[in-house]
Design an enzyme around this catalytic site. Structure first.
Site, mmCIF file in Angstrom:
data_model
loop_
_atom_site.group_PDB
_atom_site.id
_atom_site.type_symbol
_atom_site.label_atom_id
_atom_site.label_comp_id
_atom_site.label_asym_id
_atom_site.label_seq_id
_atom_site.Cartn_x
_atom_site.Cartn_y
_atom_site.Cartn_z
ATOM 1 N N LYS B 80 -24.222 -6.586 28.455
ATOM 2 C CA LYS B 80 -23.384 -6.971 27.312
ATOM 3 C C LYS B 80 -22.959 -8.419 27.518
ATOM 4 O O LYS B 80 -22.632 -8.804 28.657
ATOM 5 C CB LYS B 80 -22.181 -6.036 27.260
ATOM 6 N N SER B 157 -17.726 -1.539 21.018
ATOM 7 C CA SER B 157 -18.189 -2.896 20.830
ATOM 8 C C SER B 157 -19.513 -3.209 21.548
ATOM 9 O O SER B 157 -20.118 -4.254 21.280
ATOM 10 C CB SER B 157 -17.139 -3.885 21.325
ATOM 11 N N SER B 181 -15.693 1.617 23.798
ATOM 12 C CA SER B 181 -16.811 0.714 23.501
ATOM 13 C C SER B 181 -18.081 0.972 24.288
ATOM 14 O O SER B 181 -19.125 0.388 23.976
ATOM 15 C CB SER B 181 -16.379 -0.740 23.695
#
Lengths: 62, 472
Positions: B80, B157, B181
């Protein structure tokens, strides 16, 4: 629970107290979110707590 | 050789260690797939082909001369884009950090490198990790791979992490989880994602959303691969004062393949009752599968404290996020996505008193979950009350009434960010339209081994984790 209304002047003063000088347009944009946050804060105040309930900050680390 | 991009990390590590395949072949297979499919999926913000191939060639050379190798030697993965990577830009999904190039790796990136893993690139995400839908107006809305006709949310996210792993653009990735997330995109994309216990994995070098709620963890296609990645990243780090000195167990060794005799608490009130009928029936079927495998399943009611989770988490996340962003909001507000800027600004209207009260309520949530886990080895619930909604959806109807999409997505995951307990999402079914349903397992603090054991056993009893979206 009803959503607390907040007027522009209160938003302006709240933002300035927190150190932000946001425009009236920017404050109008966040009014719905602030009203939702205030609703959640009222709910938070209504949660029964023990008087000695200690706040969790960094916790449970061994 | 079967398609290498669908091989598990565990299988790739074995194939590479036995010289059945070259790390160069493996990395090239993934880079080719990224080049073909990522323009339509928008999972990556930055791909590092030359660097990855250089490392793969070095890994191949190390094998040829018999050097000692780590457990992930030559195995590719992705991060990420909020993990610092030395010499590779780390944007946080924001235009503001578009040219931000860290000098050093995040601790977990460094640890994965020491284990031999090879970074393919940096993954799309919600700007500064502030939202569960998986949308990003700067780098594109990652597309859920399970629906080719409609553009559905990947969840966030860690949206790019969910999509890349589900679509075979990486065998594993790291996400981060402040309100769900890791688990939300895992649920919506049909993969396995683990939020470890707060303090189990270092957050050093990871852009924060809310320090006291942020967790770092793996996102893979199986519980076994989560165990492999967690083993490589977990453990004390002097650079993160919240990390524990508890020893790191052998997570892979804990995967016995059975749940016989384990006590599982099914969370019906607030959780199952709040889910849509298709999610509820899939999770109930999963509970029955685990019971059929020898677990003792009964119901647990945590509704009384779970209903406080939204009121407790909002002040914490709002205040901590604003503390990080205050200066950027003063100087570069126009460069934020307007929706993210609005959400960040709300923190200015939360008092210190409310922040502390929220932390007091947080202790109540933790105590209630601890009490339930004194009688059970794991708790079981849906990960999300809905399957992947359309990218423009704003309202949904849950089992107990209407909700906005954002609140719905984080409803079942957020309580365990407050409590800090380890929680894993894994696929437990598919809707008639072919969209995955996520099951959430919650364990005792620092007992990721039991959570992964149950997840792995479920994946021995079912094949939901082995299904693949049709792409390209």
């Amino acid at each position: 629970m009803t959503t607390p209304a907040i007027d522009l002047d209160s938003l302006r003063r709240g933002a300035r107290l927190a150190g932000f000088d946001w425009s009236d347009a920017e404050l109008e944009e966040i009014r719905p979110q602030v009203e939702n946050a205030l609703r959640l804060l009222r709910a938070l105040e209504a949660i029964p707590l023990r008087e000695d309930a200690e706040p969790t900050t960094l916790y449970r680390t061994v | 050789m079967a398609e290498l991009f669908w091989a598990s990390m565990t299988e790739l590590a074995r194939l590479i260690a036995t010289k059945a395949v070259s790390p160069v072949e493996v990395v090239r297979a993934h880079l080719d797939r990224i080049a073909t499919l990522d323009p339509g999926l928008e999972a990556y913000i930055t791909v590092c082909p030359e660097r990855a191939l250089d490392l793969a060639r070095a890994a191949e050379g190390a094998l040829m001369v018999g050097q000692p190798i780590g457990p992930l030697h030559g195995v590719p993965y992705a991060l990420k884009d909020l993990y610092d990577t030395a010499g590779i830009r780390t944007t946080g999904g924001s235009r503001i950090f578009a040219e931000r190039v860290p000098q050093a790796d995040a601790t977990v990136a460094r640890r994965l490198g020491h284990a031999g893993a090879i970074l393919l690139g940096k993954l799309n995400m919600v700007e500064f990790a502030y939202g569960p839908e998986g949308l990003n107006s700067h780098y594109g809305h990652s597309r859920n791979p399970w629906d080719r006709a409609a553009h559905r949310m990947a969840g966030g996210s860690s949206s790019g992490s969910g999509v890349a792993v589900a679509a075979g653009l990486a065998p594993g990735a790291l996400g981060s989880d402040t309100g769900g997330s890791i688990r939300i995109p895992a649920s919506l994309c049909g993969i396995t994602g683990l939020k470890p216990t707060y303090g189990r994995v270092s957050r050093s070098g990871v852009l924060p959303l809310a320090w006291s709620m942020d967790h770092v963890g793996p996102m893979t296609r199986s519980a076994a691969d989560c165990a492999l990645m967690l083993g490589a990243i977990a453990g004390y780090d002097a650079a993160d004062p919240s990390t524990s000195v508890l020893p790191v167990p052998d997570y892979a060794a804990a995967l016995s393949g059975t749940v016989k005799g384990l006590r599982i608490g099914l969370l019906r009130a607030f959780f199952l009752e709040g889910a849509t009928p298709e999610v509820r029936s899939a999770v109930e079927a999963a509970a029955a599968t685990l019971a059929g495998g020898g677990a003792v399943v009964d119901e647990v009611d945590l509704a009384a404290v779970m209903t406080h989770a939204a009121a407790a988490s909002m002040p914490i996340v709002a205040c901590e996020a604003l503390a990080y962003h205050a200066e950027l909001l003063r100087t570069r507000a126009a460069e934020y996505d307007p929706d993210i800027a609005r959400r960040l600004r709300v923190g200015a209207f939360v008092s210190g008193m409310h922040y502390v009260r929220a932390q007091q309520v947080r202790a109540l949530v933790r105590e209630a979950v601890d009490a339930a886990l004194a009688r059970h080895d794991v708790l079981l619930a849906p990960s999300t009350p809905i399957v992947a909604p359309a990218v423009d959806a704003r309202e949904v109807t849950l089992g107990d009434g209407p909700s906005d999409v954002r609140s719905a997505l984080i409803r079942f995951t957020r309580p365990f960010n407050l409590s800090g307990h380890p929680a894993c999402s894994l696929p437990c079914g598919f809707t008639p339209a072919g969209l995955p349903v996520g099951l959430q397992l919650v364990g005792r603090p620092f007992d990721e081994a039991t959570v992964l054991r149950v997840a792995d056993a479920f994946q021995h009893l079912t094949d939901f984790h082995a299904r693949r979206p049709v792409l390209g």
